[in-house]
Design a protein around this motif. Sequence first.
Motif, PDB file in Angstrom:
ATOM      1  N   ILE A   1      -3.375   3.754 -12.211  1.00  0.00           N
ATOM      2  CA  ILE A   1      -4.502   4.500 -11.625  1.00  0.00           C
ATOM      3  C   ILE A   1      -5.565   3.525 -11.115  1.00  0.00           C
ATOM      4  O   ILE A   1      -6.130   3.711 -10.037  1.00  0.00           O
ATOM      5  N   ALA A   2      -5.820   2.471 -11.905  1.00  0.00           N
ATOM      6  CA  ALA A   2      -6.846   1.496 -11.510  1.00  0.00           C
ATOM      7  C   ALA A   2      -6.521   0.887 -10.146  1.00  0.00           C
ATOM      8  O   ALA A   2      -7.412   0.676  -9.327  1.00  0.00           O
TER       9      ALA A   2
ATOM     10  N   CYS B   1      -7.764   3.240  -7.568  1.00  0.00           N
ATOM     11  CA  CYS B   1      -9.224   3.365  -7.422  1.00  0.00           C
ATOM     12  C   CYS B   1      -9.782   2.162  -6.700  1.00  0.00           C
ATOM     13  O   CYS B   1     -10.672   2.277  -5.875  1.00  0.00           O
ATOM     14  N   ASN B   2      -9.326   0.976  -7.063  1.00  0.00           N
ATOM     15  CA  ASN B   2      -9.939  -0.223  -6.510  1.00  0.00           C
ATOM     16  C   ASN B   2      -8.983  -1.398  -6.706  1.00  0.00           C
ATOM     17  O   ASN B   2      -8.907  -1.997  -7.774  1.00  0.00           O
TER      18      ASN B   2
ATOM     19  N   ALA C   1     -10.569  -4.845  -7.630  1.00  0.00           N
ATOM     20  CA  ALA C   1     -10.994  -4.881  -9.029  1.00  0.00           C
ATOM     21  C   ALA C   1      -9.777  -4.920  -9.952  1.00  0.00           C
ATOM     22  O   ALA C   1      -9.798  -5.583 -10.989  1.00  0.00           O
TER      23      ALA C   1
ATOM     24  N   GLU D   1     -15.128  12.675  -4.014  1.00  0.00           N
ATOM     25  CA  GLU D   1     -14.954  12.078  -5.333  1.00  0.00           C
ATOM     26  C   GLU D   1     -13.962  10.931  -5.333  1.00  0.00           C
ATOM     27  O   GLU D   1     -13.980  10.098  -6.219  1.00  0.00           O
TER      28      GLU D   1
ATOM     29  N   VAL E   1     -12.972   7.544  -4.342  1.00  0.00           N
ATOM     30  CA  VAL E   1     -13.778   6.426  -3.839  1.00  0.00           C
ATOM     31  C   VAL E   1     -12.911   5.479  -3.011  1.00  0.00           C
ATOM     32  O   VAL E   1     -11.787   5.233  -3.370  1.00  0.00           O
TER      33      VAL E   1
ATOM     34  N   PHE F   1     -13.942   1.114 -12.130  1.00  0.00           N
ATOM     35  CA  PHE F   1     -12.937   2.126 -11.794  1.00  0.00           C
ATOM     36  C   PHE F   1     -13.585   3.496 -11.991  1.00  0.00           C
ATOM     37  O   PHE F   1     -13.616   4.045 -13.097  1.00  0.00           O
ATOM     38  N   ALA F   2     -14.116   4.036 -10.891  1.00  0.00           N
ATOM     39  CA  ALA F   2     -15.043   5.171 -10.978  1.00  0.00           C
ATOM     40  C   ALA F   2     -14.516   6.403 -11.724  1.00  0.00           C
ATOM     41  O   ALA F   2     -15.222   6.954 -12.559  1.00  0.00           O
ATOM     42  N   PRO F   3     -13.297   6.845 -11.454  1.00  0.00           N
ATOM     43  CA  PRO F   3     -12.873   8.073 -12.133  1.00  0.00           C
ATOM     44  C   PRO F   3     -12.468   7.861 -13.595  1.00  0.00           C
ATOM     45  O   PRO F   3     -12.382   8.828 -14.346  1.00  0.00           O
ATOM     46  N   LEU F   4     -12.242   6.621 -13.978  1.00  0.00           N
ATOM     47  CA  LEU F   4     -11.822   6.366 -15.362  1.00  0.00           C
ATOM     48  C   LEU F   4     -13.040   6.263 -16.278  1.00  0.00           C
ATOM     49  O   LEU F   4     -14.146   5.951 -15.830  1.00  0.00           O
TER      50      LEU F   4
END
Lengths: 292, 240
Positions: A170-171, A174-175, A178, A290, A292, B93-96
Amino acid sequence: MWDQILQFLFTGVTVGATYALVALGFAIIYNASDVVNFAQGEFVMMGAMCAVFLYSGSGLPLPVALLLAVALTIVLGMSFQRFAIARARGASVVSTIIITIGASIFLRGVALLLWGKDILAMPHFSGETPIQLGRATLLPQNLWVMGGTGVMVLAVHYFFHHTTLGKAVIACSCNRTAAHLVGINVGLMMLIAYGLSAFLGAMAGVLVTPITFTSYDAGVMLGLKGFSAAILGGMGNPMGAVAGGLLLGLIESMAAGLISSGYKDAIGFVVLLLVLFLRPSGLFGKASAERV
Amino acid sequence: MPSDPMLKVSSVSTHYGPVQALHGISMEVYPGELVAIVGANGAGKTTLLHTLSRVQNASAGQVWFDGMEITRLPPHKIVAAGVCQVPEGRQVFAPLSVDDNLRLGGFTQRKDHHWFEQELERVYDLFPILKEKWQQAAGTLSGGQQQMLAIGRALLGRPRLLLLDEPSMGLAPLLVEEIFRIIQQLNEQGVTILLVEQNARAALGIADRGYVLETGSVVLSAKADELLEDEAVRRAYLGY
Ligand SMILES: Nc1ncnc2c1ncn2[C@@H]1O[C@H](COP(=O)(O)OP(=O)(O)OP(=O)(O)O)[C@@H](O)[C@H]1O
Ligand SMILES: [Mg+2]
């Protein structure tokens, strides 16, 4: 009347469970990399075709043939990631999606060359004696499809919500930068995402083929339906994809039973268009802001 | 000063397509030091840190960490070697959840449960607000809290060299002070730090040495207090 509806319900849930697995495969790859993998339907077909040929061609016991077929499809999915998708690193999402379309055509061609155009059958896992429920009937294979899907959906949910590896995937979505910077091997996570999607596709294939049969081009319609289901549920929301799959299966089965089977696909797509018109992010999709 | 640098950057250049952003940068960071890199907008500070962590490729030159060349190592191996980065703009990690973010920070250390759980406690003690909000999605935190999360996340990677990219950006003055105090404290506890800042005064105020970066080249390097006294530096970066 109610018995009939119960019957449509069984059919709908069975077909819907297959869509759900395909949709889940779409959602996982989309989540990990923003790519819609149009070869997802071909994973289903490959799983089914390998199983049929391992079983009838080599005389392996059915469970062994099924396991091998699923394992082969996972290897296929990972090789696809490694040798086609990862090689195009730096390519835009759109180019990557076009690669997946190319791969789906290629896999269909390979299946056609290897196994021909015939529609192929596979034995039911535990017999074909119908189970009577009121005046509706259910095949043991229907239970295999529903149960198998249930177990896999729970396993996928557990993987993404309760394991570090799942969260690392998942990370990456998201980014990505990062994710690199905390030491996640992003390439490996992509490999896992494709392997998992191929696994789900192959499982859908081997579970449902005893009921629906398979052929070299069986992945086209399943891919399309799974994609619709994923959109219906809200792309990028795995559990939404599952709900979307079940819903689409139910709608089609009710439409086929209560209106006409000729219209079932059309009605499924009309519902999809309607939902997209009213709720562009899908039934269970988060508002796009939502993401990002 | 010990003779062997922990980080040695030698003649590193980096391109974005045809555009050259770094022009043969050379610098060293010695064990235990707090080194600041200051420079204006677009000087190439972020590009340099990205190149060190290899989320950006160097087009020439070498990077050495602890005597090992890491120029071409994949990013996750650089983290595993002990170079962790707090990226510009926090990039949580915004949603986490806060807790998940921290746990992912320890991704390379996850086999060492004992150390990890202990360090997690330490990070929560360092930033009590994170402990309070541990189940909350990281995207819902304020800027300052996200900065703390980003620092905590990097600490869980077990850094021997911590790279910080503009940790004060966009924060209220009181928070900036707090963040700088924590950076100094981490350094005193033995973490070697390379700190990139536009806020030159605050950065040089806590640093041992500093480098001044201008359009992709090092134009000055000296002890931090010498830079603070330097006429050109004062005019260009300190505004007095
Ligand atoms: N992804 C990119 N593609 C092309 N050029 C880039 C990219 N990122 C940065 N640059 C260019 O490289 C140069 C250095 O940028 P960099 O972000 O490293 O500067 P910086 O010192 O970190 O600036 P800031 O203080 O604004 O963070 C700038 O001229 C910038 O326009
Ligand atoms: Mg910058």
